[in-house]
Design a protein around this motif. Structure first.
Motif, mmCIF file in Angstrom:
data_model
loop_
_atom_site.group_PDB
_atom_site.id
_atom_site.type_symbol
_atom_site.label_atom_id
_atom_site.label_comp_id
_atom_site.label_asym_id
_atom_site.label_seq_id
_atom_site.Cartn_x
_atom_site.Cartn_y
_atom_site.Cartn_z
ATOM 1 N N GLN A 1 0.134 -11.269 5.471
ATOM 2 C CA GLN A 1 -1.215 -11.054 4.934
ATOM 3 C C GLN A 1 -2.161 -10.978 6.113
ATOM 4 O O GLN A 1 -2.176 -11.872 6.950
ATOM 5 N N VAL B 1 1.379 -0.629 4.651
ATOM 6 C CA VAL B 1 0.426 -1.471 3.924
ATOM 7 C C VAL B 1 0.706 -1.291 2.432
ATOM 8 O O VAL B 1 0.685 -0.178 1.921
ATOM 9 N N LEU B 2 1.040 -2.378 1.768
ATOM 10 C CA LEU B 2 1.406 -2.279 0.353
ATOM 11 C C LEU B 2 0.216 -2.509 -0.570
ATOM 12 O O LEU B 2 0.094 -1.872 -1.603
ATOM 13 N N ALA B 3 -0.638 -3.468 -0.205
ATOM 14 C CA ALA B 3 -1.718 -3.818 -1.129
ATOM 15 C C ALA B 3 -2.930 -4.318 -0.365
ATOM 16 O O ALA B 3 -2.841 -4.707 0.795
ATOM 17 N N MET C 1 -6.347 -6.934 -1.020
ATOM 18 C CA MET C 1 -7.000 -7.859 -1.930
ATOM 19 C C MET C 1 -8.457 -7.993 -1.512
ATOM 20 O O MET C 1 -8.742 -8.319 -0.360
ATOM 21 N N SER D 1 -5.396 -8.475 -6.180
ATOM 22 C CA SER D 1 -4.736 -7.580 -5.236
ATOM 23 C C SER D 1 -4.461 -6.251 -5.923
ATOM 24 O O SER D 1 -4.128 -6.199 -7.102
ATOM 25 N N GLU D 2 -4.620 -5.185 -5.153
ATOM 26 C CA GLU D 2 -4.447 -3.831 -5.695
ATOM 27 C C GLU D 2 -3.424 -3.095 -4.861
ATOM 28 O O GLU D 2 -3.440 -3.167 -3.636
ATOM 29 N N PHE D 3 -2.559 -2.359 -5.532
ATOM 30 C CA PHE D 3 -1.602 -1.511 -4.840
ATOM 31 C C PHE D 3 -2.390 -0.489 -4.021
ATOM 32 O O PHE D 3 -3.429 0.008 -4.471
ATOM 33 N N ILE D 4 -1.922 -0.183 -2.824
ATOM 34 C CA ILE D 4 -2.674 0.635 -1.883
ATOM 35 C C ILE D 4 -3.023 2.020 -2.449
ATOM 36 O O ILE D 4 -4.023 2.620 -2.091
ATOM 37 N N TYR D 5 -2.203 2.523 -3.391
ATOM 38 C CA TYR D 5 -2.466 3.831 -3.963
ATOM 39 C C TYR D 5 -3.102 3.767 -5.344
ATOM 40 O O TYR D 5 -3.154 4.757 -6.052
ATOM 41 N N SER D 6 -3.557 2.590 -5.741
ATOM 42 C CA SER D 6 -4.131 2.503 -7.080
ATOM 43 C C SER D 6 -5.501 3.190 -7.104
ATOM 44 O O SER D 6 -6.137 3.372 -6.070
ATOM 45 N N SER D 7 -5.941 3.536 -8.309
ATOM 46 C CA SER D 7 -7.219 4.257 -8.422
ATOM 47 C C SER D 7 -8.367 3.397 -7.911
ATOM 48 O O SER D 7 -9.294 3.887 -7.281
ATOM 49 N N LYS E 1 -8.343 3.177 -4.171
ATOM 50 C CA LYS E 1 -8.739 4.470 -3.560
ATOM 51 C C LYS E 1 -10.244 4.553 -3.326
ATOM 52 O O LYS E 1 -10.700 5.136 -2.361
ATOM 53 N N ILE F 1 -8.074 -8.739 2.355
ATOM 54 C CA ILE F 1 -6.745 -9.106 2.888
ATOM 55 C C ILE F 1 -5.768 -7.963 2.630
ATOM 56 O O ILE F 1 -5.682 -7.451 1.509
ATOM 57 N N VAL G 1 -1.847 -6.676 2.597
ATOM 58 C CA VAL G 1 -0.460 -7.139 2.549
ATOM 59 C C VAL G 1 0.387 -6.059 3.221
ATOM 60 O O VAL G 1 0.421 -4.917 2.755
ATOM 61 N N LYS H 1 2.812 -17.497 2.226
ATOM 62 C CA LYS H 1 2.192 -16.184 2.026
ATOM 63 C C LYS H 1 1.977 -15.944 0.537
ATOM 64 O O LYS H 1 2.651 -15.125 -0.077
ATOM 65 N N VAL I 1 -0.326 -14.430 -1.296
ATOM 66 C CA VAL I 1 -0.715 -13.101 -1.765
ATOM 67 C C VAL I 1 0.453 -12.131 -1.634
ATOM 68 O O VAL I 1 0.783 -11.386 -2.566
ATOM 69 N N ALA I 2 1.109 -12.174 -0.467
ATOM 70 C CA ALA I 2 2.260 -11.303 -0.236
ATOM 71 C C ALA I 2 3.347 -11.604 -1.260
ATOM 72 O O ALA I 2 3.967 -10.682 -1.811
ATOM 73 N N VAL J 1 2.501 -10.063 -4.498
ATOM 74 C CA VAL J 1 2.683 -8.607 -4.481
ATOM 75 C C VAL J 1 4.150 -8.264 -4.718
ATOM 76 O O VAL J 1 4.487 -7.440 -5.575
ATOM 77 N N VAL K 1 3.036 -1.067 -11.160
ATOM 78 C CA VAL K 1 3.569 -0.667 -9.858
ATOM 79 C C VAL K 1 4.985 -1.235 -9.736
ATOM 80 O O VAL K 1 5.219 -2.404 -10.002
ATOM 81 N N ARG L 1 1.397 9.532 -4.543
ATOM 82 C CA ARG L 1 0.891 8.165 -4.360
ATOM 83 C C ARG L 1 2.047 7.157 -4.319
ATOM 84 O O ARG L 1 2.060 6.155 -5.022
ATOM 85 N N ILE L 2 3.035 7.537 -3.534
ATOM 86 C CA ILE L 2 4.223 6.688 -3.439
ATOM 87 C C ILE L 2 4.436 6.240 -2.005
ATOM 88 O O ILE L 2 4.356 7.042 -1.073
ATOM 89 N N VAL L 3 4.713 4.950 -1.840
ATOM 90 C CA VAL L 3 5.019 4.418 -0.512
ATOM 91 C C VAL L 3 6.538 4.463 -0.343
ATOM 92 O O VAL L 3 7.268 3.978 -1.200
ATOM 93 N N ILE M 1 7.880 2.673 -3.573
ATOM 94 C CA ILE M 1 6.978 1.806 -4.331
ATOM 95 C C ILE M 1 5.839 2.665 -4.852
ATOM 96 O O ILE M 1 5.255 3.457 -4.111
ATOM 97 N N TYR N 1 3.448 3.750 -8.832
ATOM 98 C CA TYR N 1 3.334 3.620 -10.280
ATOM 99 C C TYR N 1 4.574 4.243 -10.925
ATOM 100 O O TYR N 1 5.018 5.314 -10.486
#
Lengths: 240, 520
Positions: free
Chosen positions: A155, A182-184, A186, A192-198, A201, A210, A212, B423, B425-426, B429, B440, B467-469, B500, B502
């Motif tokens: 984090q 970078v996954l998310a 916060m 916490s939000e997924f890096i590609y979430s609306s 964005k 923060i 992740v 960790k 938050v991690a 996730v 997700v 939008r995919i990791v 990773i 949606y």
């Protein structure tokens, strides 16, 4: 500086496992049991006796609640819920992790004020289903999370001096930055939000956010240095 | 000389692989319900039966096409004849009887007495020929001699042949067979009542000119119609004595009817579980891929729910009836079999290697899990077994029993708390990614030849557009995971992409990978 304390309520097989895993992070580990002191005489570790009707004065006087953590792992669900609720009623700032046998008692423990509940049956079955259905991801995630692998998850908090501060999240290729992913993110609302979430964005990075990230230790260090941020753990940022 | 020749021939047949193989094939296709191709022959035979009966019905009032008549009378009869001979052949082994006799006599230093062997063969073959099924088969061939008009009625015996081919008929007859004694008693009672009432009504009304009962045959007919409670009303007693006899017969008729109904009901109630079990096993043997869960306790219940939610079929084995009932209530196929018994798996009649994805030993008891795993390993070395471990001191025993994956909940709690305090938050996730309810997800996409043809390297995949990791690639050939691979990394068939994103975008991405045609 006051000592950090881990309070484990319940002396059973899980207590020893938790003790072994958190001993590096806490200065003092105290195990409490509902059993009488005479019964605990032969215990492998030092165990104190406690009563569910306690006023908790001893803990209040000797433990810095803000830097401490409590594990409620009594085997009897009703007793565990009662313990959680009485700890929460007395110590508003105490971080409480509770062990639940199933989803139903997990919900009750959350209502009783536990910060985090580990539903044992659900967690075990999640792991089993993942091993069977997604063996590769299961192996990779397990090694990232639990094993001493070179790949780490971290984090990272955006500080005032960070080069990304006030930048639109869309403008940065987060996914392939300096060997890390970078996954998310916060942000201030503690979600916490997924890096590609609306939502992510449209987000402008602010001080205190923060990230992740997953990557090799060296790359994460490099990333921290480069963006002027640091690894961060603060339980107050953790919410449901 | 002839004796020598017969003995040599018997030994030859007994040891000939091709002969035994063909005999086994015919046995399987005719008699073995577990043989997968038998049902096709059964269906074919059922079709022939219905053609014969159809022709018989049509022929009563209309002219039937000559070719169809020929087919019904000769071709079908010939097929049934071949079937009869084959069944007769596979019913027992003549060569084995001769060889056994020869071995026996040679061991006792005596001349081989072939006559005794032939007598035994005759006895065995005749006893087969006089079984109800074989007799029906024989009568079903008789319409071949259709010029004898009476023999045409034997076409109806072909209907009885349906008993051979339709399993539900076999179940019905096996159910009724369990009440043989009761049915016999009922039959005797009914016969006695019919006999007495027939004689009585004949005696009372036979000489009465107003009575329709004038012969003993009519008296028997009236008795049967009355006792069965059908009562056509074409023959009725007219005298007071005759009516009194009718009262007795009607009363007895009610008793016979009630007794018959209760017999049927009790026979079926007693056998209901068995019938259901047979049906379940039949359904299981037809399944293509499924997970076999041994023991249905808390964790097993949750695992079964998760796996079936993602489209998997679950079969549960447990020796505890209550847990089996719970599994059934949860919508799974469950059998009250002991997972620690080889018999249970034999009864299931499945091909472990082809049909079972994995076996999960999920009893919350290490002893039971080790016992089950060892039972499975005793007849299958390859199948993947996953087991719960309750006490760490038993880990070695589970390893030794041949379990491939061990899940130890206590250790999980420790590891989770470690991550939670370090960790949070991690951890959340990653936990979210694993959770079934999360939008997700983390997923594995297999690289096929088609994908390789269209996307040579990682850089060409274009996952960001979806939008995919791309977390990494698992290289099948090297058995190694490459985290965050470079754009230049070459994709190979058998690799897995760990992505990773949606769920809906992952599906779209997967579809895109499989449908895209390389731009020239």
């Amino acid at each position: 500086m006051s000592k950090t304390t881990a309070l484990i309520f319940g002396y059973n097989k899980y207590a020893l496992e938790i003790m072994a895993n958190v001993k590096d992070k806490y200065d003092v580990i105290k195990i409490f049991s509902l059993k009488e002191e005479e019964e605990l005489f032969n215990a492998a570790v030092e165990v104190e006796s406690f009563d569910l009707g306690d006023e908790w004065t001893e803990i209040d006087e000797n433990v810095d609640i803000k830097t401490s953590i409590a594990f409620c792992i009594l085997e009897d669900t009703a007793e565990n819920i009662f313990l959680t609720i009485s700890l929460r009623a007395n110590f508003n700032d105490l971080r409480i992790i509770a062990l639940a046998s199933n989803k139903e008692s997990a919900n009750k423990l959350k209502m009783a004020g536990a910060n985090k509940v580990i539903p044992l049956v659900e967690t075990t079955s999640d792991i089993i289903a993942n091993i069977l259905e997604k063996p590769i991801s299961s192996k990779v995630l397990h090694s990232i999370l639990y094993e001493e692998s070179a790949l780490k998850i971290a984090q990272i908090k955006i500080l005032n001096k960070s080069q990304f501060k006030d930048e639109d999240i869309m403008n940065i290729d987060w996914t392939r930055y300096n060997g890390i992913l970078v996954l998310a993110v916060m942000h201030e609302d503690m979600k916490s939000e997924f890096i590609y979430s609306s939502r992510a964005k449209r987000h402008v990075i602010r001080e205190g956010d923060i990230l992740v990230v997953v990557g090799y230790e060296e790359d994460i260090k490099e990333f921290e240095k480069k963006i002027g941020s640091e690894r961060y753990v603060n339980w107050s940022h953790w919410s449901w | 000389m002839l004796k020598r020749w017969i003995l040599d021939f018997a030994y030859f047949l007994d040891t000939s692989k091709s002969y035994q193989k063909s005999k086994r094939f015919f046995y399987n296709i005719l008699e073995n319900d577990k043989y997968k191709y038998k049902k096709y022959l059964d269906l074919f035979m059922i079709l022939l039966i219905f053609i014969s009966v159809g022709v018989l019905i049509r022929e009563v009032k209309y002219h039937v096409n000559d070719y169809l008549m020929y087919f019904s009378n000769y071709v079908i009869s010939f097929i049934f004849f071949i079937e009869y001979i084959l069944r007769w052949w596979v019913s027992s082994s003549m060569s084995k009887i001769i060889v056994a006799r020869a071995e026996h006599d040679t061991f006792l230093h005596r001349d081989v007495q072939l006559s005794k062997a032939f007598l035994k063969i005759l006895r065995i073959k005749l006893s087969y020929m006089f079984t109800v099924k074989a007799l029906i088969d024989l009568f079903a061939i008789l319409p071949f001699f259709h010029e004898l008009r009476l023999l045409r009625i034997f076409i109806l015996f072909r209907i009885f042949k349906l008993f051979r081919y339709a399993k539900s008929f076999q179940i019905l007859s096996s159910v009724l067979a369990t009440k043989k004694f009761e049915f016999l008693t009922l039959g005797l009672f009914a016969t006695v009542v019919i006999f007495i009432s027939s004689v009585l009504i004949y005696v009372m009304e036979g000489n009465n000119p107003n009575s329709p009962v004038s012969t003993l045959y009519e008296a028997v007919y009236w008795s049967i119609v009355t006792i069965s409670t059908v009562g056509y009303g074409d023959i009725v007693p007219v005298s007071q004595e005759g009516r009194f006899v009718a009262i007795l017969v009607i009363t007895a008729g009610i008793a016979v009817l009630a007794f018959t109904t209760s017999l049927f009901v009790s026979a079926f109630t007693e056998k209901l579980d068995e019938i259901r079990e047979v049906k379940t096993i039949e359904d299981v043997s037809k399944l293509k891929k499924f997970y076999l869960i041994c023991g249905y306790e808390q964790v097993a219940r949750e695992v079964a729910r998760k796996l079936s939610a993602s489209g998997n079929t679950i079969i549960v084995l447990d020796e505890n009836l209550q847990r089996i009932e719970k599994a059934k209530k949860d919508g799974h196929t469950a059998l009250n079999y002991n997972p620690g018994s080889v018999m249970s798996y034999e009864k299931l009649n499945i091909d472990m290697d082809k049909q079972v994805k994995s076996i999960l030993c999920l009893r919350e008891n290490d002893i039971e899990n080790v016992y089950t795993a060892l039972t499975i390993r005793s007849f299958n070395k390859n199948i993947c077994i996953l087991s719960l471990l309750i006490s760490d001191s038993n880990r070695k025993k589970l390893d030794f029993a041949g379990i491939n994956s061990i899940v130890y909940p206590q250790e999980l709690v420790g590891l989770i708390t470690k991550e939670l305090v370090g960790k949070p938050v991690a951890f959340e996730v990653i936990h979210e990614l694993r959770s079934e309810n999360s939008d997700v997800q983390i997923d594995e996409l297999g690289i096929t030849q088609r994908i390789v043809d269209n996307f040579a390297t990682v850089g060409e995949l274009g996952n960001k557009d979806f939008r995919i990791v791309l977390l990494g690639i698992y290289k099948y050939k090297k058995d190694r995971f490459f985290f965050n691979p470079l754009d230049s990394m070459i994709l190979e068939v058998g690799d897995y992409l760990l992505v990773i994103g949606y769920g809906i975008f992952i599906l779209e991405f997967e579809k895109y990978l499989h449908t895209k045609v390389r731009d020239e």
